[in-house]
Design a protein around this motif. Structure first.
Motif, short mmCIF file in Angstrom:
data_model
loop_
_atom_site.label_atom_id
_atom_site.label_comp_id
_atom_site.label_asym_id
_atom_site.label_seq_id
_atom_site.Cartn_x
_atom_site.Cartn_y
_atom_site.Cartn_z
N GLN A 57 0.69 -1.21 0.12
CA GLN A 57 0.10 0.15 -0.06
C GLN A 57 0.89 1.16 -0.20
O GLN A 57 0.56 2.37 -0.93
CB GLN A 57 -0.85 -0.03 1.13
CG GLN A 57 -2.18 -1.00 0.97
CD GLN A 57 -3.05 -0.97 2.22
OE1 GLN A 57 -2.58 -0.72 3.35
NE2 GLN A 57 -4.12 -1.36 2.36
N GLU A 58 1.83 1.37 0.61
CA GLU A 58 2.87 2.48 0.67
C GLU A 58 3.25 2.66 -0.62
O GLU A 58 3.59 3.69 -0.93
CB GLU A 58 3.86 2.13 2.02
CG GLU A 58 3.46 2.18 3.32
CD GLU A 58 4.59 1.92 4.13
OE1 GLU A 58 5.69 1.57 3.82
OE2 GLU A 58 4.24 1.84 5.50
N GLN A 61 0.83 4.04 -3.06
CA GLN A 61 0.44 5.47 -2.52
C GLN A 61 1.85 6.40 -3.27
O GLN A 61 1.39 7.53 -3.96
CB GLN A 61 0.45 5.63 -1.46
CG GLN A 61 -0.95 5.03 -0.79
CD GLN A 61 -1.10 5.09 0.72
OE1 GLN A 61 0.03 5.60 1.50
NE2 GLN A 61 -2.21 4.82 1.21
N LYS A 62 2.68 5.98 -2.97
CA LYS A 62 3.91 6.68 -3.59
C LYS A 62 4.11 6.72 -4.99
O LYS A 62 4.23 7.77 -5.57
CB LYS A 62 5.39 5.95 -2.95
CG LYS A 62 6.52 6.98 -3.47
CD LYS A 62 7.86 6.27 -2.76
CE LYS A 62 9.15 6.94 -3.26
NZ LYS A 62 10.23 6.46 -2.40
N ARG A 65 1.55 9.21 -6.19
CA ARG A 65 1.64 10.65 -5.99
C ARG A 65 2.87 11.08 -6.88
O ARG A 65 2.83 12.14 -7.68
CB ARG A 65 2.55 10.82 -4.58
CG ARG A 65 1.57 10.73 -3.58
CD ARG A 65 2.21 11.28 -2.16
NE ARG A 65 3.09 10.69 -1.60
CZ ARG A 65 3.25 9.38 -0.97
NH1 ARG A 65 1.77 9.22 -0.48
NH2 ARG A 65 4.09 8.86 -0.61
#
Length: 103
Positions: A57-58, A61-62, A65
């Motif tokens: 998930q991290e 998300q990165k 972005r």
């Protein structure tokens, strides 16, 4: 990487099972040891899966972005190019108008 972790996990379970089966214990003790080892392995596996999910998930998300930033930069560059073309076009139009005026 996943293959290495999977291999280590399987090897650990096989090694633990072999150690338990070859140890001189009664059937009840052996079953309890097997159950305990199984439960510990399941807990570690669940924790690893949970950690992997959080990490995934991290990373997602990165990447999202960064993709949004890249889209913004691309739109800005395209708009700058359009403005430059329009400015050059207007300049040429003005120059042609001036050249066609009688002196």
């Amino acid at each position: 990487m996943a293959g290495l972790i999977k291999g280590a996990l399987i090897g650990g379970v096989v090694g633990a099972a072999a150690a338990l089966l070859l140890a001189p214990k009664s059937g009840r003790e052996l079953r309890q040891d097997l159950k305990t080892t199984y439960n510990k392995s399941m807990d570690r596996t669940k924790q690893w899966v949970s950690d992997a999910g959080v990490k995934t998930q991290e990373v997602a998300q990165k990447v999202g972005r960064q993709a949004t930033d890249l889209i913004g930069q691309t739109k800005s560059a395209v708009q700058t190019a359009k403005d430059g073309i329009q400015s050059a076009k207007d300049g040429m139009h003005d120059a042609m108008s001036d050249a066609q005026k009688p002196n």
